[in-house]
Design a protein around this motif. Structure first.
Motif, PDB file in Angstrom:
ATOM      1  N   ARG A   1      77.587   9.995  31.870  1.00  0.00           N
ATOM      2  CA  ARG A   1      77.708  11.435  31.657  1.00  0.00           C
ATOM      3  C   ARG A   1      78.085  11.705  30.209  1.00  0.00           C
ATOM      4  O   ARG A   1      78.983  11.055  29.656  1.00  0.00           O
ATOM      5  N   PRO A   2      77.410  12.652  29.568  1.00  0.00           N
ATOM      6  CA  PRO A   2      77.708  12.976  28.176  1.00  0.00           C
ATOM      7  C   PRO A   2      79.209  13.165  27.943  1.00  0.00           C
ATOM      8  O   PRO A   2      79.761  12.638  26.970  1.00  0.00           O
ATOM      9  N   GLY A   3      79.844  13.884  28.844  1.00  0.00           N
ATOM     10  CA  GLY A   3      81.271  14.135  28.670  1.00  0.00           C
ATOM     11  C   GLY A   3      82.067  12.850  28.641  1.00  0.00           C
ATOM     12  O   GLY A   3      83.038  12.723  27.884  1.00  0.00           O
ATOM     13  N   ASP A   4      81.655  11.876  29.400  1.00  0.00           N
ATOM     14  CA  ASP A   4      82.377  10.608  29.451  1.00  0.00           C
ATOM     15  C   ASP A   4      82.118   9.753  28.220  1.00  0.00           C
ATOM     16  O   ASP A   4      82.844   8.804  27.938  1.00  0.00           O
ATOM     17  N   MET A   5      81.037  10.086  27.496  1.00  0.00           N
ATOM     18  CA  MET A   5      80.753   9.337  26.260  1.00  0.00           C
ATOM     19  C   MET A   5      81.447   9.959  25.057  1.00  0.00           C
ATOM     20  O   MET A   5      81.310   9.484  23.944  1.00  0.00           O
ATOM     21  N   GLY A   6      82.118  11.084  25.269  1.00  0.00           N
ATOM     22  CA  GLY A   6      82.825  11.706  24.165  1.00  0.00           C
ATOM     23  C   GLY A   6      82.149  12.929  23.591  1.00  0.00           C
ATOM     24  O   GLY A   6      82.608  13.494  22.596  1.00  0.00           O
ATOM     25  N   PHE A   7      81.044  13.348  24.191  1.00  0.00           N
ATOM     26  CA  PHE A   7      80.392  14.554  23.690  1.00  0.00           C
ATOM     27  C   PHE A   7      81.214  15.786  24.057  1.00  0.00           C
ATOM     28  O   PHE A   7      81.782  15.881  25.147  1.00  0.00           O
TER      29      PHE A   7
ATOM     30  N   MET B   1      81.115  17.940  31.972  1.00  0.00           N
ATOM     31  CA  MET B   1      81.613  18.995  31.096  1.00  0.00           C
ATOM     32  C   MET B   1      82.504  19.947  31.884  1.00  0.00           C
ATOM     33  O   MET B   1      82.543  19.925  33.119  1.00  0.00           O
ATOM     34  N   ASP B   2      83.212  20.809  31.149  1.00  0.00           N
ATOM     35  CA  ASP B   2      84.162  21.691  31.818  1.00  0.00           C
ATOM     36  C   ASP B   2      83.607  23.067  32.145  1.00  0.00           C
ATOM     37  O   ASP B   2      84.046  23.708  33.092  1.00  0.00           O
TER      38      ASP B   2
ATOM     39  N   LYS C   1      77.867  20.996  35.425  1.00  0.00           N
ATOM     40  CA  LYS C   1      79.144  20.485  34.908  1.00  0.00           C
ATOM     41  C   LYS C   1      79.377  19.049  35.363  1.00  0.00           C
ATOM     42  O   LYS C   1      79.711  18.168  34.569  1.00  0.00           O
ATOM     43  N   GLU C   2      79.165  18.844  36.637  1.00  0.00           N
ATOM     44  CA  GLU C   2      79.400  17.512  37.201  1.00  0.00           C
ATOM     45  C   GLU C   2      78.398  16.500  36.655  1.00  0.00           C
ATOM     46  O   GLU C   2      78.764  15.366  36.312  1.00  0.00           O
TER      47      GLU C   2
END
Ligand code: PLP
Ligand code: PLP
Lengths: 444, 482, 444, 482
Positions: free
Chosen positions: D253-259, D126-127, D121-122
């Motif tokens: 991080r993918p999550g930070d790119m909007g994925f 992601m959550d 996750k980290e």
């Protein structure tokens, strides 16, 4: 039987080729009177599944260093073993091969031995090393014999600070041929140099030393070498190779032959064996070394390669005039040591040494600070030290066991005068937490 | 692409292993006084983990072992090394046990050794066995020392040990190490001990006769009963080099043939891997009169407890730092338990059959040193090929091109151009056939294109290596090029 | 870091060759807004020694089949694994290689796959097999999808006697594309054939069957095949490959696609994975199979060799029209299964099967004879059977645990109606002594 | 001498494993009714133990792995597989644990999985993460199914998934398996997603855009923020194929790119061995809005207890018989713990540096598809060599003669004669230099003796294999010759 491929059909076909009718026809030269007329009275065959239960079950009854944190040393050490060491050493092209008589089909193994010899030379500061000896004890005995050959003398000077087992092996090795042994008492846990100076004579072939010695102490090796050399004797030194990441190599302090036990270099404790002795010496004595040696050479096209060499020293060529009777050695353990050394490198080996020193000293300080406990000797030490204990070591060990520790060695087992003396070993693997807990148990 | 040396791959600053950070205080600066501290670090290689892994993986692929194929090295019993043996030697109770931990904590190990001793006693027909010797040669040495002690106790250690000319080099070397003169007994025309000569040589200064049976020619010493009588009549003892025990399991026992002492090579008969030259284990078995002299400590049983007996006043003493090559003993014991009585007997039957099969198949093309039924191995001579200028050594090298490890060459010394082939029970008929086909093809090559054989091997990464140069200008360690 | 060879010196030299000054110069295309401006918040690095303690310590908290004799099955089985199986499968040339795209450098692995395919065909009585699937569950789902492609139909008939996890995976696989699933209830622990006959229609792509089924029972497979084939549907059978040393191969009783879970063939239970699915079918459907297939061919000199083949079925060529999305499969577990099968051979596999039958039946008889216990079903079974218990299975399992056993599966976990139903597995590894002791504990 | 097939080595009556004798009564004859008993045994090979050992040992020696040498297969992240990972996966508590044993008996396994989820996750921002998918493709499938479930819950599952033409084949295959139509988005002149085209193609029937970042050309999608905005503005979701995560650890991080969804390939980024094609593990990470749809069961923590949550009404369901490839998760977790934050960042930094180094060294001889700073891999084109009649495939085969495994060839499809080289962080500068030297030598050969390259490999036991014949006349199982 799963280990035997041929079936009764194969047997029949083979007998036909051989031209006999029955297998028994091949045994006609064996006198009937010596034939065993019954099956061997050994336990019935077990399948693999059963043997795993049976032998595995037996061995599971042993205590071991995964279950108990081990503070026992005295020649067998619980050092950290990198995961890749057993992984690589168990490659079956290494483990299921014989001594590399046929060089062209054994270049891999030969190269690893050449590398081992080089690394042993680097550690010890010597010019040449052999491919291995049975263990540290026989290596020292063979080192002593070699010194006798080189010096053409026969007296050996053997301090009491050498591991008693190693001294015992040496005595065994020397009993057939009359090589007088002169014992040197210890003083504050080290060789009594005055006694040494008295015992070394013009007949002395070698002074033997263990450094760090049985008690873990650093010997006054330079002084001992001077005493030996002054009378034309050699110094044969048994060293802990693991200490040589930080300690002065024997080659620089005057040793003429350096031997030792290589178990600490990545080999399992395995209840005492298989271990690996090593031997290194000066170039001049090269043709007096016992055992296998690998040399670099070239092939018919001039390409570099390796082969067994200087075989004229060995029993298969020289028979009763060989430098030793050794044939099978401890190649796989030498390979293991090589992999260990290559993995750690100089920085890794230094760090292992430094942490042994740091942890052993921390433990010594903690224990010596407990009421009734004190260090038995004042000499500097590496990873082992002797503690004078207020209660018999056996009792302390029993207490430690119930808290998850294998304690030190009761030196009273070896010598009455050393009752209530306890040889404690602290490797880099031990943690502060473990040491603190031991101190707690001892103090409590 | 041959693999460079570790040192050639080294690059400053790389490291394949790191310890946790020190969690205790820094020791006093003089904990290790400056004089004891080395000035320059040893020039060990500096490599990352993956580089070490690749180095040894690649080198292993430049090597050949029993797991790769047939390894007919005579006198070496290169049989299959079962993997369950390895598994057992690696369980924590074996691999991680400390040799000096309390006996009460070591009952499994002690019992295993005790039971292995019982098994070996029965296999050899002996009264006691010490597991301590690290290899065959150390077993020989221990045996001769016991013989020495035995005679000494009877007033005279005696001076000489008799050894046949066909014996393995360790026999005379071990006898000499124990302080004896070595006197050679010649082989007769049948390849066996010349009993007449033996009778002449023996006297009351003879401590022992060291005999290998079957001998290194793979032949059974059929006059063994007579030999034993001659030896014993002179108060001497009969020592058996048990290296060839793979021929005798469940068939003949050394003790029943009159041997007083025998060593085992567990790394031959009992399937422990040779490890590229070792480790092995060379237990030594004796008849009762020699038992007091066994190495210290022995392993004893007291009811259900097992213990180490160090209190043996007549013992020759200690041979090993601890109890011998314990990990090898675990493997051998596992093997013994796997086989049982029928399995042991089947081992030798199959080994003998295999050797005779090879003898039958190759006898036409190569001279057989002594041509009659052999035991577990068979010695050929390349005399015939020598007339074409091809030596046994050349044939060995040529076999490499056919994918086989060569036999033992130029041993035993009594056979000119000797090729000693031992096909253990773990080899299949098909494998033996492929091997014999190769040997026969080489025999034809010796006739038709001898230079092909003389120049072999042709298929390896390195062609024939110059062993003479290696010995003349020894280069036995790497030195950084200037 | 020991896994990274290059040092700061190397980095500098490399940056110079690349022609940039700082590493950061290589990252200019990454928008600053998405850069992580802090270290990752994961646990700090551990050395190997620490990780061995930490992760090893965590895993040591699990119960396992070396410590407890295991009577639990239901898709994961504690069978005997010959010592050579893991030994050989861990040869690193196998384990550290990729899918053998470059045949000339991968002949060893390719040949093992070709041999695996052959052995799977032999076991199942089929013409062709692939190189592996993720597990038995996805293999059945893919088998169902393949049947839909072959028949160009979409309805699937799925009996309740299939392992509930496998049915769940199938449902997952089919949820995106609308493939109606028709459930078939069970009757005395087997497929209700009347219900089956009712549900199979001209729209049915396939009838799925597990044999032996989830309850361990042998299904009336020939009858089921007839029902399916009568309406032009295929029979997709999930079988226990370990049973096929003694049980009729699916190819002979009418299965058109045979799939299954290969864990039992020498793979460790490993808390549920990695396992290995297999799939075999008739020649006609060869180009509809999902996954890798290895074929024999020749090199430019006409010598035999192996390569990946029929790749036009696969995602890397056909993309959205591929027979499956599978790429990475379970090659190493297929290799393990191959080694297992080669080691046992036909006689060994038969013996394993016979002993499973004998021991499971002995156990079933012993348990059913205890007061309050009875077999839930009367159908013949292989190595698993269902017991109706007088007390909740969870309670029995707790009792067994304290005596050293992992008990059977509480079927009430899956279905209310199956409360007090206990699925017991008895492999060849269990001993009479263990079974007797279990009966004692249950009875006592 | 290539190794024969198992079946060719088989000999009747041989057996490599035997069970203990049955210790229970023989079952009733109808325990297995006759109709269920097979009439003829399967024709498995019959071999003794040693024959099996040699067969697989020899075959292993006819294979090449990361432990043997550099394996520059692009998109596959053939990094070093640490041996401590293997050690951990083999401890009894991992290897011998039953997946259905009571949760109370499985706390170690559950905690390990829980903690691995936290780490992933980290790493991905992601959550939640499900560890269940057995490989990347199954992760993709799970991700698309979750996207399907997400849209369905919002009233319309939507119809299409957009995928760039440079994407890996599993992307469209997974989308199709989940029931979506696949629509291709073309790459622009820079090798990146054509954002203009994307904006045109996207509409409210688009469920998601599946993007690989860095993409399969090794290039970072620099307009990722804009892309995410376009996708989200249309209510679609952004899926990341995380196969190339080895470039991004601790960097982006993918999550930070909007994925919204990302799958991991633990067998790439997290150092688990590829096993000759598998097993892998393809965990799938999601942002909170998608968490309800994660596969069943999830692993949850309740104080100090860990448990499996099967009660997830919105879940897409189960993907694996149990919890996924647990043994692979153990290895990945071990790796994660070994590395820590700095280690993870160092991995990607070194991977990127290595790739750019190869780019710099080979850029003169081979055309670089899109010549600017790359991430962890670099795609070359053999267009120039093609003018001499040499194809990328030939160059690959010629590399074998130099001792290297070839790069990925003819992928991505958007590059003609593509050669995709990925030199992971575990490769040293020296190794890269030797490799680049070989590539440069081959480039010269293409000029000077193209037939040498076209005819490669020349040094292997088998020369170039006929893949066309294999597909045209499939022979996919051995059949006993008549
Ligand atoms: C006949 C014979 N005797 C003695 C030995 C010596 O045994 P080891 O090598 O175990 O010391 C050997 C083996 O090399 C041998 O073949
Ligand atoms: C870019 C990319 N995406 C997806 C995949 C599929 O992953 P897997 O093979 O684990 O199913 C791969 C690997 O082959 C890949 O390289």
């Amino acid at each position: 039987m799963e280990y035997i491929p041929n079936t009764p059909d194969d047997h029949r076909a083979m007998l036909a080729t051989i031209g006999v009718e029955r297998f028994e026809d091949l045994l006609t030269e064996i006198p009937a009177s010596v034939r065993l007329g019954r099956p061997l009275a050994v336990a019935p065959a077990l399948t693999e599944l059963e043997v795993r239960r049976e032998v595995g079950g037996l061995l599971a009854r042993n205590a071991h260093a995964e279950r108990y944190a081990c503070f026992l040393g005295a020649g067998a050490y619980d050092h950290a073993i990198p995961s890749i060491v057993p992984f690589l050493a168990s490659r079956s092209e290494f483990s299921t091969s014989y001594t590399p008589y046929q060089a062209e089909m054994s270049q891999g193994l030969l190269q690893t031995i050449y590398e081992f010899q080089t690394m042993i030379c680097e550690l010890t500061g010597m010019d040449v090393a052999n491919a291995s000896m049975y263990d540290g004890a026989s290596a020292l005995a063979e080192g002593a014999l070699m010194a006798c050959r080189v010096t053409k003398r026969s007296h050996l000077v053997v301090p009491d600070t050498i591991h008693p087992h190693v001294r015992a092996v040496m005595t065994t090795y020397l009993q057939g041929i009359s090589h007088p042994i002169h014992r040197i008492p210890s003083r504050d846990g080290r060789v009594d140099l005055e006694a040494l100076a008295r015992e070394v004579t013009d007949e002395t072939a070698a002074v033997l030393m263990q450094h760090p010695n049985f008690f873990g102490n650093l010997e006054e090796v330079e002084e001992a070498a001077r005493i030996a050399h002054a009378r034309g004797a050699l110094l044969v030194a048994s060293v802990d190779p693991l200490s040589l990441g930080i300690l002065t190599p024997p080659g620089t302090w005057g040793a003429d032959v350096a031997v030792g036990e290589g178990q600490a270099l990545g080999n399992a404790m395995s209840f005492g064996g298989p271990y690996v002795g090593f031997m290194a010496t000066k170039k001049d004595f090269m043709r007096q070394i016992p055992g296998r040696i690998v040399g670099a050479t070239v092939d018919t096209k001039g390409r570099p390669g390796y082969c067994l060499t200087l075989q004229a020293r060995e029993q298969h060529i020289r028979r009763e005039r060989a430098t030793s009777n050794i044939c099978t050695n401890q190649a796989l353990m030498a390979l293991t040591a090589s992999i260990y050394l290559a993995t750690l490198g100089p920085a890794g080996l230094r760090e292992v040494g430094e942490q042994c020193v740091a942890k052993a000293h921390y433990a010594a300080d903690r224990i010596a600070a407990l009421p009734g406990y004190s260090r038995a000797f004042s000499a500097p030490f590496f990873k082992e030290f002797v503690v004078r204990t207020p209660r018999p070591p056996a009792e302390l060990n029993a207490r430690l066991l119930t808290t998850g520790f294998i304690g030190g060695l009761d030196l009273g087992r070896f010598e009455k005068a050393l009752a209530n003396h306890w040889l404690v070993c602290v490797t880099e693997k031990r943690t502060r937490e473990e040491i603190d807990r031991v101190a707690e148990v001892l103090g409590g | 692409m041959p693999e460079p040396l570790l040192f050639e791959k080294s690059s400053p600053g790389r490291q394949g292993y790191r310890l946790p950070a020190r969690d205790v205080p820094e020791p006093a600066p003089d904990a290790i006084p400056r004089a004891f501290r080395r000035a320059t670090p040893p020039a060990l290689p500096e490599l990352s983990e993956v580089e070490v892994v690749r180095h040894y993986t690649r080198l292993s692929r430049e090597n050949y072992g029993v797991d790769v194929g047939f390894y007919p090295l005579g006198s070496c019993t290169m049989k299959y090394n079962p993997k369950i043996n390895e598994e057992m030697a690696r369980v924590p109770g074996a691999a991680l046990a400390h040799p000096l931990q309390d006996e009460a904590l070591s009952q499994g190990a002690l019992q295993l050794m005790y039971e292995l001793e019982q098994g070996l006693k029965e296999v050899a027909g002996m009264d006691r066995v010490s597991l301590q010797p690290a290899a065959g040669a150390q077993g020989e040495f221990a045996g001769i020392l016991m013989i020495h002690a035995y005679h000494t106790a009877r007033g005279n250690p005696r001076r000489r040990v008799l050894i046949p000319d066909s014996a393995h080099g360790t026999n005379p070397a071990s006898a000499a190490l124990a302080g004896y003169e070595v006197q050679t007994v010649h082989s007769n025309a049948e390849g066996l001990v010349d009993v007449g000569e033996l009778a002449k040589l023996i006297d009351d200064q003879c401590a022992a006769l060291m005999l290998t049976n079957p001998n290194t020619l793979g032949l059974f010493e059929k006059e063994i009963v007579e030999i034993a009588k001659i030896v014993h009549d002179h108060g001497a003892l009969l020592y058996m080099d048990g290296a060839n025990l793979n021929a005798l399991l469940g068939l003949v026992r050394p003790g029943d043939m009159g041997f007083d002492v025998v060593h085992f090579n567990l790394h031959k008969t009992f399937s422990t891997p040779h490890g590229g030259g070792g480790p092995g284990a060379g237990p030594i078995g004796v008849k009762a009169p020699l038992a007091p002299y066994l190495p210290t400590p022995t392993i004893e049983r007291d009811g259900s407890r097992y213990l180490l007996d160090h209190d043996r006043p007549h013992s020759i003493g200690r041979l090993h730092s601890f109890y011998g090559n314990f990990g090898i003993l675990v493997r051998a014991y596992t093997y013994l338990r796997r086989l049982g009585p029928e399995g042991l007997a089947a081992i030798s039957r199959n080994a003998i059959l295999n050797a005779n099969y090879v003898r039958a198949r190759l006898g036409g093309a190569y001279q057989i040193a002594y041509n009659r039924a052999c035991m577990h191995e068979c010695v050929f001579s390349a005399k015939r090929q020598k007339t074409r200028g091809v030596h046994a050594w050349d044939i060995a090298k040529r076999l490499i091109d056919y994918g086989f490890y060569p036999p033992t060459i130029n041993f035993p010394l009594v056979v000119e151009e000797a090729m000693m082939i031992e096909p253990p029970e773990s080899e299949s008929r098909e494998t033996l056939d492929t091997f014999c086909d190769a040997m026969l093809a080489i025999a034809r090559e010796c006739e038709e294109q001898p230079e092909l054989v003389q120049g072999a091997p042709h298929t390896t990464a390195r062609s024939r290596l110059d062993e003479v140069l290696a010995a003349r200008k020894p280069n036995v360690r790497w030195v950084k090029p200037a």
